[in-house]
Scaffold this active site. Structure first.
Site, PDB file in Angstrom:
ATOM      1  N   GLU A 168       0.808  -1.218   0.000  1.00 50.79           N
ATOM      2  CA  GLU A 168       0.000   0.000   0.000  1.00 50.79           C
ATOM      3  C   GLU A 168       0.843   1.271   0.000  1.00 50.79           C
ATOM      4  OE1 GLU A 168      -3.011  -0.337   3.041  1.00 50.79           O
ATOM      5  OE2 GLU A 168      -3.978  -2.021   2.016  1.00 50.79           O
TER       6      GLU A 168
ATOM      7  N   GLU B 261      -4.865  -8.851  -0.573  1.00 52.65           N
ATOM      8  CA  GLU B 261      -5.224  -8.582   0.823  1.00 52.65           C
ATOM      9  C   GLU B 261      -6.668  -8.167   0.954  1.00 52.65           C
ATOM     10  OE1 GLU B 261      -2.523  -6.201   3.304  1.00 52.65           O
ATOM     11  OE2 GLU B 261      -4.293  -5.372   4.277  1.00 52.65           O
TER      12      GLU B 261
END
Length: 513
Positions: A254, A358
């Protein structure tokens, strides 16, 4: 005692469906209306035997069901033949129309997960790992391992904390790797040698970053571009020394988090322009020249709203494009952009696979936070997402923490969430949630090498279909309707398959191609 009509219907359905199989059935425990978990301990755990079904005879269909009413992977069989109900929902299957090849399904071995696995007795630990990786379990084939600490660690750490160390002479794996990651991943790989391990850094050492901190907004100092690539290769090397081969690494977990002021999570910000330079000049060549040149590189590893534009910018650099094998996405912002962005990404870069790396539940606004035991709606979110990703070029789907406890942690920044399996160390048992079964409806039957094939859409029936390496057709469908629904799977090469899908049910149907 008189049964309610709903309980009576469930009892009749259970008697019918379980008459076909010899699996260990769910040991249910209720935490409220339609909030059922399956309890496992040292002596008992539900499973789906490897020899069940033993043979897919021509014309035989096997059908596994999990439902809001309480069914969990209950098996029945049927035969292909004519259907009398003209009001049935029809799903047309075309096995000649082929799409992507499936890589697999799995979850992440975080520090928090390892802490909770280690809190159980040895027999219960073995039950838990078998539930995920054994042939009688979910047959997970992907395992994500963080490189250093994450928000699901008890402390902030990397593998070279302290003063600047450009030669990485102080690089060391952490105690968490040896206590909470490596031992359990090795057991998983022993159960399923086909497990592919992939990894990502949340943050490099603070001295490499512009903010001199592991967490908070910050970027990689340009003088450490090569050192950071070496850092990742050292991780791969150390894990290999411990008997684990890292199949792929991403360019960082991220990276958009590194741009957000005040966000406390471990992070490293990457713009696509800086990232492509680092891939082309550092990470890619460093891996290529090392003995780990088979290790693949995954781009993005962030919300799908960043694709395909991040990929487009990075792939303008032909060297960077050459080194990247796939595009990793997370699901948290899926509500912002439609799955058509995945189609666009595939159409622009068909040689790069798309992997959802995820997902977890428990952070949503206006929804219950953390763990809610047995909540069916959370399983529905999982299976709907997996179906969506499969129908839009995803090659796999990976859960976040493989286990947690009822606190939803530990998490150093109190970022508590839910998980597919919840551990109760005090009772030395664990609970399989609806999310676990949503994953299993795929991972147990859609093995690596399966190819997605065409299946038509229908109102309130979400479905996707595959042909496996064993030349079986696997259909996974979720019935959104509040009542049982007659469905016909129409394969012109085989004939119609007539099914009554229970209300709010997950279904996996298997037959010979």
């Amino acid at each position: 005692m008189w049964l309610t009509w709903r309980a009576a219907l469930l009892l009749v359905t259970l008697i019918y469906i379980t008459s076909e199989g010899d699996a260990n059935e769910c040991a249910p425990r209720s935490f409220g209306e339609n909030r059922i978990v399956c309890v496992c301990n040292a002596t008992y755990c539900d499973d789906t035997p490897d020899n069940d079904p033993k043979v897919l005879a021509n014309g035989t269909v096997y059908w596994y069901v999990s439902s809001e009413e309480g069914l969990r992977m209950q098996m029945s069989s049927a035969h292909i033949g004519s259907c009398s109900d003209s009001n049935s929902v029809v799903l047309n299957i075309n096995t000649a129309e082929k799409y992507q090849t499936i890589l697999g399904y799995g979850a992440a071995f975080t520090d928090s997960a390892g802490i909770h696995i280690s809190s159980l007795s040895q027999p219960v630990q073995e039950q838990l790992l078998r539930s995920y990786f054994d042939r009688n379990g979910s047959r997970y084939s992907l395992a994500r391992i963080p490189i250093g600490g994450t928000d699901f660690s008890t402390r902030l750490y990397t593998y070279d904390d302290g003063n600047a160390d450009p030669t990485l002479q102080n690089f060391r794996l952490a105690q968490e790797d040896y206590k909470y990651k490596i031992p359990y991943v090795k057991k998983a790989v022993k159960l399923n040698p086909n497990v592919k391990i992939f990894s990502a850094v949340w943050s490099p050492p603070a001295w490499m970053k512009t903010n001199d901190r592991i967490n908070g907004p910050g970027f990689l100092k340009t003088e450490y571009y090569q050192v950071y690539a070496d850092y990742i290769v050292k991780f791969i090397q150390e894990y290999e020394k411990n008997g684990l081969i890292v199949w792929a690494v991403s360019t960082g977990n991220e990276p958009a988090n590194g741009f957000v002021p005040g966000l406390p999570i471990n992070s490293l910000g990457w713009s696509p322009f800086a990232g492509r330079k680092w891939i082309a000049n550092n990470l890619g060549p460093t891996l290529e020249k090392s003995v780990y040149n088979a290790t693949q590189i995954l781009l993005v590893d962030d919300q799908r709203l960043y694709v395909p534009w991040v990929a487009n910018i990075v792939f303008e650099n032909e060297q960077a494009k050459k080194y990247v094998s796939g595009i990793a996405v997370h699901w948290y912002a899926d509500f912002i952009v439609p799955p058509a962005v995945l189609d666009a990404t595939h159409d622009l870069h068909p040689e790069k696979f798309i992997l959802m790396t995820e997902a977890c539940i428990g952070l949503e606004l206006f929804q219950p936070r953390g763990v809610v035991l047995g909540l069916w709606e959370r399983g529905v979110k999982y299976i709907s997402s997996i179906i969506q990703y499969m129908n839009h070029w995803g090659v796999g789907w990976v859960d976040w923490n493989i286990v947690l406890d009822q606190s939803g942690g530990p998490s150093w920044n109190k970022n508590y969430v839910d998980a597919a399996i919840i551990v109760n160390a005090e009772k030395d048992e664990f609970y399989k949630q609806p999310m676990y079964y949503a994953m299993k409806h795929f991972s147990r039957f859609v093995e690596r090498g399966s190819v997605r094939v065409s299946i038509s859409e229908a109102l309130n029936i979400e479905a996707t279909a595959f042909v496996t390496p064993a030349n079986e057709v696997v259909v996974v469908a979720y019935n959104k309707n509040p009542l049982a629904t007659d469905v016909v799977l129409n394969d012109p090469n085989k004939g119609p398959i007539c099914l009554k899908l229970p209300a709010h049910s997950m279904n996996t149907v298997i037959y010979a191609k």
